[in-house]
Design a protein around this motif. Structure first.
Motif, short mmCIF file in Angstrom:
data_model
loop_
_atom_site.label_atom_id
_atom_site.label_comp_id
_atom_site.label_asym_id
_atom_site.label_seq_id
_atom_site.Cartn_x
_atom_site.Cartn_y
_atom_site.Cartn_z
N ASP A 54 0.99 -1.19 0.03
CA ASP A 54 -0.06 0.08 -0.07
C ASP A 54 1.00 1.38 0.05
O ASP A 54 2.06 1.04 -0.02
CB ASP A 54 -1.02 0.06 0.99
CG ASP A 54 -0.22 0.29 2.61
OD1 ASP A 54 0.82 0.53 2.70
OD2 ASP A 54 -0.95 -0.29 3.61
N GLY A 55 0.32 2.28 -0.02
CA GLY A 55 0.91 3.68 0.22
C GLY A 55 1.88 4.01 1.26
O GLY A 55 3.00 4.45 1.22
N VAL A 56 1.50 3.71 2.36
CA VAL A 56 2.25 3.65 3.44
C VAL A 56 3.47 2.88 3.49
O VAL A 56 4.71 3.26 3.61
CB VAL A 56 1.60 3.22 4.93
CG1 VAL A 56 2.34 3.23 5.98
CG2 VAL A 56 0.38 4.21 4.94
N GLU A 57 3.41 1.58 2.96
CA GLU A 57 4.50 0.87 2.70
C GLU A 57 5.56 1.29 1.58
O GLU A 57 6.72 1.32 1.67
CB GLU A 57 4.09 -0.61 2.63
CG GLU A 57 5.49 -1.62 2.37
CD GLU A 57 4.97 -3.14 2.28
OE1 GLU A 57 5.70 -3.82 1.61
OE2 GLU A 57 3.75 -3.27 2.80
N LYS A 68 18.01 4.71 -6.51
CA LYS A 68 17.16 5.86 -7.02
C LYS A 68 15.98 5.08 -7.72
O LYS A 68 16.23 4.22 -8.61
CB LYS A 68 17.77 6.79 -7.96
CG LYS A 68 16.64 7.84 -8.61
CD LYS A 68 17.52 8.65 -9.59
CE LYS A 68 16.40 9.74 -9.98
NZ LYS A 68 16.57 9.93 -11.30
N VAL A 69 14.66 5.21 -7.29
CA VAL A 69 13.45 4.60 -7.89
C VAL A 69 13.12 5.47 -8.96
O VAL A 69 12.99 6.64 -8.91
CB VAL A 69 12.52 4.54 -6.88
CG1 VAL A 69 11.09 4.01 -7.66
CG2 VAL A 69 12.55 3.76 -5.77
N ASN A 70 13.04 4.91 -10.40
CA ASN A 70 12.72 5.90 -11.38
C ASN A 70 11.33 5.84 -11.82
O ASN A 70 10.61 6.61 -12.49
CB ASN A 70 13.18 5.16 -12.82
CG ASN A 70 14.85 4.67 -12.69
OD1 ASN A 70 15.15 3.52 -12.34
ND2 ASN A 70 15.67 5.58 -12.87
N LEU A 71 10.68 4.81 -11.21
CA LEU A 71 9.25 4.55 -11.76
C LEU A 71 8.44 3.94 -10.53
O LEU A 71 8.76 2.77 -9.81
CB LEU A 71 9.16 3.69 -12.85
CG LEU A 71 7.52 3.28 -13.34
CD1 LEU A 71 7.04 4.46 -14.00
CD2 LEU A 71 7.84 2.23 -14.31
N VAL A 72 7.18 4.67 -10.39
CA VAL A 72 6.40 3.58 -9.10
C VAL A 72 5.14 3.33 -10.17
O VAL A 72 4.38 4.00 -10.82
CB VAL A 72 5.82 4.74 -8.20
CG1 VAL A 72 4.62 3.90 -7.52
CG2 VAL A 72 7.06 4.95 -7.41
N SER A 84 -4.89 7.42 -5.13
CA SER A 84 -5.08 8.67 -5.53
C SER A 84 -4.30 9.37 -4.25
O SER A 84 -3.39 10.57 -4.46
CB SER A 84 -6.29 9.11 -5.33
OG SER A 84 -7.04 8.77 -6.13
N ALA A 85 -4.28 9.18 -2.80
CA ALA A 85 -3.31 9.41 -2.07
C ALA A 85 -2.03 9.31 -2.08
O ALA A 85 -1.05 10.12 -1.96
CB ALA A 85 -3.89 9.00 -0.69
N THR A 86 -1.45 8.07 -2.64
CA THR A 86 -0.05 7.70 -2.75
C THR A 86 0.34 8.62 -4.01
O THR A 86 1.60 9.31 -3.70
CB THR A 86 -0.11 6.40 -3.24
OG1 THR A 86 -0.59 5.50 -2.03
CG2 THR A 86 1.37 5.83 -3.47
#
Length: 142
Positions: A54-57, A68-72, A84-86
């Motif tokens: 989830d978004g929290v994790e 470095k994260v390039n993409l979520v 949406s919140a994430t």
């Protein structure tokens, strides 16, 4: 009632190796079957993939990430911090990270929704593996 996902073995899904460097992807989805399948599929294409439920994790993972994260790639409907919140928080804290939203509940104007959410793309579940690869490669410029 949970949705059923038909998972074919990865050796039955065509994949080309990517040109250039692999992307570092954070995959956010609360469905463990979907999450595992997408993780394995994207890893097979050469990407470095980390999962969050989830978004929290996802934000905990981003905070402790050594690379470095390039993409979520995030599902939109999840318990806790949903898509949406994430995405909103990603835009505030990590505006440089590309985002792909995915969900089975989208209807109507996908391009308009992508613009509204400020994401690179929106994928409607179920999607074809080739569409996922194409969208990922376009998002990260590979």
């Amino acid at each position: 009632m949970a949705d059923t996902v038909n998972v074919r073995p990865l050796n039955h899904i065509p994949s080309e190796s990517i040109a250039g460097s692999p992307a570092t992807i954070l995959l956010v989805d609360d469905d463990p079957i979907v999450s595992r399948f997408l993780h394995d599929f994207l890893s097979r294409d050469g990407h470095l993939v980390t999962n969050a439920a989830d978004g929290v994790e996802a934000f905990e993972t981003l905070a402790r990430s050594q690379s470095k994260v390039n993409l979520v790639i995030t599902d939109m409907v999840m318990p806790g911090m949903g898509g949406s919140a994430t995405i909103s928080r990603l835009r505030e804290k990590y505006p440089e990270i590309k985002v792909i939203a995915m969900s089975g509940s989208f209807s109507g104007d996908v391009a308009g929704l992508a613009a509204h959410l400020q994401v690179h793309s929106v994928l409607r579940k179920p999607f074809r593996p080739a569409d996922l690869l194409s969208t990922v490669r376009t998002a990260v410029g590979v």
